[in-house]
Design a protein around this motif. Sequence first.
Motif, PDB file in Angstrom:
ATOM      1  N   ASP A 791      44.404  31.235  48.212  1.00  0.00           N
ATOM      2  CA  ASP A 791      44.415  32.238  47.271  1.00  0.00           C
ATOM      3  C   ASP A 791      43.160  33.276  47.315  1.00  0.00           C
ATOM      4  N   ILE A 792      43.387  34.295  46.464  1.00  0.00           N
ATOM      5  CA  ILE A 792      42.448  35.678  46.952  1.00  0.00           C
ATOM      6  C   ILE A 792      41.125  35.233  46.546  1.00  0.00           C
ATOM      7  N   ASP A 793      40.614  34.275  45.617  1.00  0.00           N
ATOM      8  CA  ASP A 793      39.120  34.150  45.405  1.00  0.00           C
ATOM      9  C   ASP A 793      38.549  33.407  46.750  1.00  0.00           C
ATOM     10  N   THR A 794      39.636  32.329  47.431  1.00  0.00           N
ATOM     11  CA  THR A 794      39.060  31.731  48.435  1.00  0.00           C
ATOM     12  C   THR A 794      38.937  32.549  49.683  1.00  0.00           C
ATOM     13  N   GLY A 795      39.901  33.558  49.671  1.00  0.00           N
ATOM     14  CA  GLY A 795      39.778  34.401  50.937  1.00  0.00           C
ATOM     15  C   GLY A 795      38.501  35.419  50.671  1.00  0.00           C
ATOM     16  N   ILE A 796      38.029  35.892  49.396  1.00  0.00           N
ATOM     17  CA  ILE A 796      37.161  36.471  49.300  1.00  0.00           C
ATOM     18  C   ILE A 796      35.836  36.055  49.928  1.00  0.00           C
TER      19      ILE A 796
END
Length: 1008
Positions: A791-796
């Motif tokens: 997901d995007i939060d993990t990627g950031i």
Amino acid sequence: MEQRRGTDTAERSRSWGDERLSLLSAVGAALTDREVMRHALDQAVSELGGIAGLVHWSCGPAGSRQLRLVLASGLPLPVLRAWEEIRQDVAPLAPARAVRDGRFVWIPAAATEALAGPREDGRPSSGILPEATTVASVPLIGPDGPVGALSVLTGPWEPTGEQTAFLQAVGHWAERRLARSAAGPDEGDEPPWWQQRPGGPVLRQSLEAAKAGSWEWGVRTGEMRWDRAGLTLLGIPDSYERRIESWIDLIHPEDVPRVMAATEKSLRERSDYEAEYRVRRPDGTTGWVQSRAHLELDEHGEPVRMVGKVWDTTESRMARESVGQALRYMSDAFFAVNREWRITFLNVEAERLIGPAGQVLGRPLWEGPAGDVPELEERCRRAAAGGRPAGFDIRWPTDGRWYHIRLVSVPDGLTAYLTDVTDRRTRAARRAEAERAGAEQAARISELSNALADAVTTRDVVDVVAAHILPPFGASGLLMLSLEGGRLNVVGSVGYPLPFLRRIDGVPAFEGYRLLNEVLGARRPYFIPSAEEYERLFPDLAGNPAIAHKNAWAVLPLTASGNAIGTCSISFDEPRRFSADERTLLTALSGMVAQALARARLYDTEHARAQALQRGLLPRALPTPAAVTSTVRYLPASSGTDIGGDWYDVIPLSAERVALVIGDVMGHGLAEAATMGRLRTAVHTLANLELPPDEVLAHLNEVVSDLGDDSYATCLYAVYDPVSGVCSLARAGHPPPLVVRPDGGVECPASVPDPPLGATEPPFTTVDLRLPDGSLLVLYTDGLVESATRDIDTGIAECAQVLTSERGRLLTSPPPRPHPDRPEQDGPEQDGPEQDGPDRADHERLDRLCDLLVGAMLPAQQLTADDTALLIARLHGLAPGNIAGWPLPEGPVAAGLARAHVREQLTAWGLQELVATTELLAGELVANVVRHARGPTRLRLIRSRSLLCEVSDASPTTPRIRRAAETDEGGRGLQLVSALSQRWGTRYTAEGKCIWTEQPIPRTGTPS
């Protein structure tokens, strides 16, 4: 005995008359009106033993009651002139009385001559007929009563009852035959032959290409007037008699009944008039014309005038007749129906399937054999409603054969082509049965089909063929050639030496290499069992087997969608005899390979075009403003064929400010790439207007909303001011930036993003970040941090870990820079934005940082479904020593004070050579404020790679350059500013506006 002889004669006459009527009934449906009437006239003259026959038709405007001769048989020209025109109110003449009374009339010739009287031109009405001549006439009945008469000139004896009955029967037959298509649209048939619209239901006139004239006819006065174009078209001299009769004389006699019937119908029904007919011009030429007119009525609704146009239709008429003949005798069956599904045309082959034209024309299609074909009516109605051509196979009930029917919707109905495909279907069925019988062949085809379905590029297709076809057959060589530009080029090979490939690559497709030329031209395979057979068949290629080191070949044509696209050669080290099954299997496999190769070539071409398009839409190189050092990476998706809509930009603004932009158009494809190009262009335009970030996004939102409800995009727009060190940013649905401070700390600004562009309404939120000199701003699209497994939060968070790693800290730390207030050493001036040593080193370091992030977040072996854009910018603040500003008083004294400040500051900066120019610029800008604006006024100088001079005031009015006249005392200040500065412009501020100029400065005066 005498009585019995008379009875026998009457019976024989009646029997002979019946046989003549049966002969008339056999007349074909394709005859013209003239041929129909001539048949009837010849039979009538023969039955009555007459010397001649005449057909008259009612002509002229309403009330004129004029009969005109339209057909004659057996009379010399001097006699015909006496019968050309007859008035119906001249009752003693037999044709006139027959029309008036609506019954059979027989008048002795003497009575006819005595009662007819001379014509207006003094000629006798009966010409030079023998004295004993009599005339027998029967009326021809139309929809509204008698419209003409059929007459026989015979001897002095009165026709018998049987002859009279026969003459009346002939007249009735002619009426029915001419009115066969007179049922009208309400009854499903075509209009009467005298009312038919020109061109038929399928072929229409091309009015734009015709020469046209106009005319006007006074219905009550009989006056007929033509314009110049009409006179030229009809060949009428200027001195023509302006009467309706002048026009009637031009009409071909055979067309007079039809034209006059259309005229009568228009006058009777108060409707528009339209007719197509032949004209006989005074110069002897004949041509087709079409007239169309409307009526003008008086206050009582009575016709007063008819006004219309006429144009030449000779060429279009000939074209229609040629097309009709071609359709009628074509080998395939063809028929047409109107919107009521009534048959309007069928050719000879279609008559064999549907029925004779005389019986089925005008009847519904479904009443014949077509109604017994399963689902045919439903498919026809669906094709007519959809407006798209449709084709399918049907079995015809009358002969049991299979036909491929192709349906084409036309404005007036539907056309159908039927091609006999029985033999083709039989062969296909046998071939399918043979394929089902070979389980091994089916397995091979299935395996190859699955592999070819996964092949994307041309190289993939070659690899699949080498892996799935060569081993089962024990082949050792593969050579695939593609047809491009009339030549055969090698696209892949296995087991062939390089000298042979060089010899074969680029040979002409249809000459110069007989084996390949014949395979490609005839589209049939060659199976060559040995080198000896090869040299016997192609002695001019005798050296090839030795060069290629092969001894048997199967050379197969590659054909896709009916087009030859290349050849595929499978070769063997040893001689080999090909069985019938092997030949069949290889031929079948070549078709699959051809389809895969065609698809792969299309993919290669389209993918290359798409990549080129996207490269053209993205920046070719980023600018290098003094305030930032930037680098970028763009990675297209590794799975799928469509391009994405990610974009980025670095846009220099005034006062050394820089706009950093990154965005993503949702979706993939050429449309999304085009949208990306539009948005990038719009961002440049809006940035040049010096709008704040929230207003830029508001305008972009309008652009995306105008593209449609299914268009969305994310965007982050940031403006960095090196003077204040503030970075103002706004984002619409885009991931937040990462900020790397000079000490190595990484933070993600905590702000709630606005929805994507196209899914929200302004206002947008602006966030101001005060960033120290040397900070890094990391902008990216969701392709870098988001995937199906992350997901995007993990990627950031993972991206931040990479930046804070040991390797990341080494690359994010700013390089040492010279003292910000110390000018660089003297050196030659540079043209263009070339980077200095520290900037170049920092750029290389940021390049390696981009590679580190991309390698960690997007491993090379991992397939990505979305494209990725990554923009990293090092922010360089401007030292206070490079900025100077002063408030200015109101009034004219401000200009002198501004020049003094400029002179003093530029001397302190060592820029004496720019003093005079800058004093002049500052004086003009301040004078402009004093004259046209209001205070408070402020002057600011900024020294960077260029010298900026700014004058701000409290007025929102934007100055514009205008062209001053020679007598004007003012109006040249901004022209002077534009001429002396490298760039100049205006931007709005919170208090009003700021007018700025930019001048290039010598290299020695540029701060580091």
